[in-house]
Scaffold this motif. Structure first.
Motif, PDB file in Angstrom:
ATOM      1  N   ALA A  42       0.951  -1.190  -0.119  1.00  0.00           N
ATOM      2  CA  ALA A  42       0.026   0.142  -0.036  1.00  0.00           C
ATOM      3  C   ALA A  42       0.900   1.197   0.033  1.00  0.00           C
ATOM      4  O   ALA A  42       1.824   1.543   0.942  1.00  0.00           O
ATOM      5  N   PHE A  43       0.825   1.909  -0.827  1.00  0.00           N
ATOM      6  CA  PHE A  43       1.438   3.286  -0.948  1.00  0.00           C
ATOM      7  C   PHE A  43       0.815   4.520  -0.465  1.00  0.00           C
ATOM      8  O   PHE A  43      -0.541   4.532  -0.632  1.00  0.00           O
ATOM      9  N   LEU A  44       1.178   5.133   0.459  1.00  0.00           N
ATOM     10  CA  LEU A  44       0.665   6.112   1.186  1.00  0.00           C
ATOM     11  C   LEU A  44       1.268   7.450   0.893  1.00  0.00           C
ATOM     12  O   LEU A  44       2.466   7.504   1.091  1.00  0.00           O
ATOM     13  N   VAL A  45       0.560   8.167   0.213  1.00  0.00           N
ATOM     14  CA  VAL A  45       1.171   9.617  -0.285  1.00  0.00           C
ATOM     15  C   VAL A  45       0.341  10.521   0.594  1.00  0.00           C
ATOM     16  O   VAL A  45      -0.984  10.635   0.834  1.00  0.00           O
ATOM     17  N   TYR A  79      -8.503   3.676  -6.082  1.00  0.00           N
ATOM     18  CA  TYR A  79      -7.598   4.239  -5.337  1.00  0.00           C
ATOM     19  C   TYR A  79      -8.434   4.961  -4.122  1.00  0.00           C
ATOM     20  O   TYR A  79      -9.606   5.379  -4.494  1.00  0.00           O
ATOM     21  N   TYR A  80      -8.042   5.264  -3.183  1.00  0.00           N
ATOM     22  CA  TYR A  80      -8.722   6.137  -1.993  1.00  0.00           C
ATOM     23  C   TYR A  80      -7.957   7.189  -1.591  1.00  0.00           C
ATOM     24  O   TYR A  80      -6.585   7.308  -1.499  1.00  0.00           O
ATOM     25  N   TYR A  81      -8.839   8.336  -1.511  1.00  0.00           N
ATOM     26  CA  TYR A  81      -7.919   9.346  -0.982  1.00  0.00           C
ATOM     27  C   TYR A  81      -9.000  10.414  -0.026  1.00  0.00           C
ATOM     28  O   TYR A  81     -10.192  10.089   0.059  1.00  0.00           O
ATOM     29  N   GLN A  82      -8.119  11.181   0.760  1.00  0.00           N
ATOM     30  CA  GLN A  82      -8.989  12.104   1.404  1.00  0.00           C
ATOM     31  C   GLN A  82      -8.495  13.583   1.085  1.00  0.00           C
ATOM     32  O   GLN A  82      -7.392  13.711   0.682  1.00  0.00           O
ATOM     33  N   ALA A 110      -6.178  21.248  -6.105  1.00  0.00           N
ATOM     34  CA  ALA A 110      -4.721  21.910  -6.079  1.00  0.00           C
ATOM     35  C   ALA A 110      -4.570  22.609  -4.567  1.00  0.00           C
ATOM     36  O   ALA A 110      -3.585  22.527  -4.301  1.00  0.00           O
ATOM     37  N   SER A 111      -5.760  23.244  -4.326  1.00  0.00           N
ATOM     38  CA  SER A 111      -5.702  24.016  -3.331  1.00  0.00           C
ATOM     39  C   SER A 111      -5.814  23.299  -1.846  1.00  0.00           C
ATOM     40  O   SER A 111      -6.062  24.120  -0.782  1.00  0.00           O
ATOM     41  N   THR A 112      -6.049  22.117  -2.050  1.00  0.00           N
ATOM     42  CA  THR A 112      -6.316  21.257  -0.599  1.00  0.00           C
ATOM     43  C   THR A 112      -5.125  20.276  -0.355  1.00  0.00           C
ATOM     44  O   THR A 112      -4.400  20.153  -1.251  1.00  0.00           O
ATOM     45  N   GLN A 113      -5.046  19.809   0.870  1.00  0.00           N
ATOM     46  CA  GLN A 113      -4.137  18.791   1.274  1.00  0.00           C
ATOM     47  C   GLN A 113      -4.834  17.330   0.862  1.00  0.00           C
ATOM     48  O   GLN A 113      -5.960  17.040   0.760  1.00  0.00           O
ATOM     49  N   GLN A 114      -3.930  16.217   0.391  1.00  0.00           N
ATOM     50  CA  GLN A 114      -4.230  14.912   0.070  1.00  0.00           C
ATOM     51  C   GLN A 114      -3.858  14.026   1.004  1.00  0.00           C
ATOM     52  O   GLN A 114      -2.776  14.242   1.132  1.00  0.00           O
ATOM     53  N   LEU A 115      -4.309  12.732   0.959  1.00  0.00           N
ATOM     54  CA  LEU A 115      -4.018  11.828   1.727  1.00  0.00           C
ATOM     55  C   LEU A 115      -4.356  10.833   0.665  1.00  0.00           C
ATOM     56  O   LEU A 115      -5.554  10.591   0.479  1.00  0.00           O
ATOM     57  N   VAL A 116      -3.611   9.801  -0.008  1.00  0.00           N
ATOM     58  CA  VAL A 116      -4.055   8.940  -0.953  1.00  0.00           C
ATOM     59  C   VAL A 116      -3.352   7.555  -0.612  1.00  0.00           C
ATOM     60  O   VAL A 116      -2.208   7.622  -0.334  1.00  0.00           O
ATOM     61  N   VAL A 117      -4.122   6.439  -0.879  1.00  0.00           N
ATOM     62  CA  VAL A 117      -3.615   4.821  -0.846  1.00  0.00           C
ATOM     63  C   VAL A 117      -3.694   4.397  -2.189  1.00  0.00           C
ATOM     64  O   VAL A 117      -5.124   4.451  -2.746  1.00  0.00           O
TER      65      VAL A 117
END
Length: 170
Positions: A42-45, A79-82, A110-117
């Motif tokens: 699982a890649f956590l970005v 894929y999943y993201y916040q 672009a103007s938000t933070q992301q957490l992606v799996v």
């Protein structure tokens, strides 16, 4: 009372995919992870908010720890993201879906933070390929967008105490 690792070494191992770097300043090449000791990576970005450049990712498979042959791994369908102005733990996961590809483009805003799996199963690699990496292409020329990647090896074949875990890149 003493504590010890309960999941690290039993459920997962972790390595650095990429330290925080500005993806608008140039492409980020993720470290390779060898899938010989696990069933899933699982890649956590995690990405900072940027100005106008939206997060893109690119999944690669390799037939060697360094050098060798690298190619797109066209298997990402989900894929999943916040995605939020400030990631503070109250976000819910959003499922992204697409036709099978190695690239994910325009994750969130672009103007938000992301957490992606992004998850990859060892059985999804092509014959002769045992390493995978997740890269971030150069996102453009506007502002900054810092990105970091953690590689989480899951479903370990051999469970060990954390101090005896194998190096994930060899």
């Amino acid at each position: 009372m003493t504590t010890g690792a309960r999941a690290l070494g039993r459920l997962f191992n972790v390595s650095t995919g990429a330290v925080p770097a500005d993806a608008v300043g140039g492409a980020i090449t993720g470290n390779r992870i060898h899938m010989k000791d696990c069933d899933t990576v699982a890649f956590l970005v995690i990405a900072s908010a940027g100005s106008t450049d939206i997060l893109d990712l690119d999944l690669q498979e390799h037939n060697a720890a360094t050098g060798g042959t690298s190619q797109d791994l066209d298997i990402i369908t989900k894929y999943y993201y916040q995605d939020e102005a400030t990631l503070d733990g109250d976000e819910t996961w959003t499922e992204g879906s697409q036709s099978a590809a190695s690239e994910i483009t325009n994750v969130g805003s672009a103007s938000t933070q992301q957490l992606v799996v992004v998850e990859v199963g060892a059985s999804q690699l092509s014959d002769g390929f045992e390493w995978v990496s997740l890269n971030v292409p150069d996102l453009g020329t506007n502002g900054t967008k810092y990105v970091a990647i953690l590689n989480l090896a899951c479903d370990l074949h051999v469970q060990r105490k954390p101090t005896n875990l194998a190096n994930l890149n060899t």
